[in-house]
Write a protein that holds these residues in place. Sequence first.
Motif, PDB file in Angstrom:
ATOM      1  N   ALA A 138     -84.537  -8.168 -19.317  1.00  0.00           N
ATOM      2  CA  ALA A 138     -85.466  -7.744 -18.267  1.00  0.00           C
ATOM      3  C   ALA A 138     -85.170  -8.407 -16.920  1.00  0.00           C
ATOM      4  O   ALA A 138     -85.493  -7.866 -15.868  1.00  0.00           O
ATOM      5  N   ASP A 139     -84.535  -9.571 -16.948  1.00  0.00           N
ATOM      6  CA  ASP A 139     -84.240 -10.305 -15.707  1.00  0.00           C
ATOM      7  C   ASP A 139     -82.834 -10.056 -15.180  1.00  0.00           C
ATOM      8  O   ASP A 139     -82.421 -10.684 -14.197  1.00  0.00           O
ATOM      9  N   ALA A 140     -82.097  -9.157 -15.778  1.00  0.00           N
ATOM     10  CA  ALA A 140     -80.687  -8.955 -15.430  1.00  0.00           C
ATOM     11  C   ALA A 140     -80.478  -8.540 -13.975  1.00  0.00           C
ATOM     12  O   ALA A 140     -79.478  -8.904 -13.358  1.00  0.00           O
ATOM     13  N   MET A 141     -81.404  -7.809 -13.388  1.00  0.00           N
ATOM     14  CA  MET A 141     -81.228  -7.316 -12.018  1.00  0.00           C
ATOM     15  C   MET A 141     -81.848  -8.239 -10.964  1.00  0.00           C
ATOM     16  O   MET A 141     -81.771  -7.960  -9.785  1.00  0.00           O
ATOM     17  N   LYS A 142     -82.456  -9.325 -11.384  1.00  0.00           N
ATOM     18  CA  LYS A 142     -83.065 -10.255 -10.427  1.00  0.00           C
ATOM     19  C   LYS A 142     -81.992 -10.964  -9.613  1.00  0.00           C
ATOM     20  O   LYS A 142     -80.900 -11.219 -10.097  1.00  0.00           O
ATOM     21  N   ILE A 143     -82.351 -11.311  -8.394  1.00  0.00           N
ATOM     22  CA  ILE A 143     -81.423 -11.990  -7.493  1.00  0.00           C
ATOM     23  C   ILE A 143     -81.792 -13.461  -7.330  1.00  0.00           C
ATOM     24  O   ILE A 143     -80.927 -14.317  -7.171  1.00  0.00           O
ATOM     25  N   ASN A 144     -83.083 -13.764  -7.402  1.00  0.00           N
ATOM     26  CA  ASN A 144     -83.554 -15.133  -7.203  1.00  0.00           C
ATOM     27  C   ASN A 144     -84.206 -15.685  -8.466  1.00  0.00           C
ATOM     28  O   ASN A 144     -84.837 -14.951  -9.230  1.00  0.00           O
ATOM     29  N   CYS A 145     -84.086 -16.990  -8.646  1.00  0.00           N
ATOM     30  CA  CYS A 145     -84.684 -17.697  -9.778  1.00  0.00           C
ATOM     31  C   CYS A 145     -86.210 -17.656  -9.681  1.00  0.00           C
ATOM     32  O   CYS A 145     -86.771 -17.833  -8.604  1.00  0.00           O
ATOM     33  N   ASP A 146     -86.870 -17.429 -10.810  1.00  0.00           N
ATOM     34  CA  ASP A 146     -88.334 -17.402 -10.841  1.00  0.00           C
ATOM     35  C   ASP A 146     -88.954 -18.781 -10.617  1.00  0.00           C
ATOM     36  O   ASP A 146     -90.100 -18.882 -10.207  1.00  0.00           O
ATOM     37  N   PHE A 147     -88.216 -19.824 -10.892  1.00  0.00           N
ATOM     38  CA  PHE A 147     -88.757 -21.180 -10.832  1.00  0.00           C
ATOM     39  C   PHE A 147     -88.508 -21.876  -9.501  1.00  0.00           C
ATOM     40  O   PHE A 147     -89.376 -22.528  -8.956  1.00  0.00           O
ATOM     41  N   TYR A 148     -87.270 -21.764  -8.980  1.00  0.00           N
ATOM     42  CA  TYR A 148     -86.912 -22.488  -7.756  1.00  0.00           C
ATOM     43  C   TYR A 148     -86.571 -21.568  -6.583  1.00  0.00           C
ATOM     44  O   TYR A 148     -86.376 -22.032  -5.481  1.00  0.00           O
ATOM     45  N   GLY A 149     -86.426 -20.275  -6.847  1.00  0.00           N
ATOM     46  CA  GLY A 149     -86.137 -19.327  -5.781  1.00  0.00           C
ATOM     47  C   GLY A 149     -84.684 -19.295  -5.356  1.00  0.00           C
ATOM     48  O   GLY A 149     -84.315 -18.567  -4.441  1.00  0.00           O
ATOM     49  N   SER A 150     -83.820 -20.068  -5.995  1.00  0.00           N
ATOM     50  CA  SER A 150     -82.399 -20.074  -5.616  1.00  0.00           C
ATOM     51  C   SER A 150     -81.721 -18.811  -6.134  1.00  0.00           C
ATOM     52  O   SER A 150     -82.145 -18.214  -7.115  1.00  0.00           O
ATOM     53  N   SER A 151     -80.684 -18.405  -5.452  1.00  0.00           N
ATOM     54  CA  SER A 151     -79.996 -17.157  -5.851  1.00  0.00           C
ATOM     55  C   SER A 151     -78.862 -17.438  -6.807  1.00  0.00           C
ATOM     56  O   SER A 151     -78.396 -18.544  -6.916  1.00  0.00           O
TER      57      SER A 151
END
Length: 76
Positions: A63-76
């Motif tokens: 489900a997270d495969a298309m995400k660009i930024n980390c959910d925890f720290y926001g880093s890419s």
Amino acid sequence: MKSTLNFTQTAFHKFIDYTKSCMPNDENLVSNFYEAKKFMRPLGLGYEKYDVCPNYCMLYYEADAMKINCDFYGSS
């Protein structure tokens, strides 16, 4: 061992060379990473690569495969 210990290919080759030097001359050990992968392929023990957060807190797959930024720290 390469993936478990996070060896580079060079470190893996040096490890294989050292291991071969400790064995009798008629050993059947693979001589490099390519041969090891080729040996493992028919056994069905392949691998799948996933992207990971630079902080190692999140894997980008399913489900997270298309995400660009980390959910925890926001880093890419």
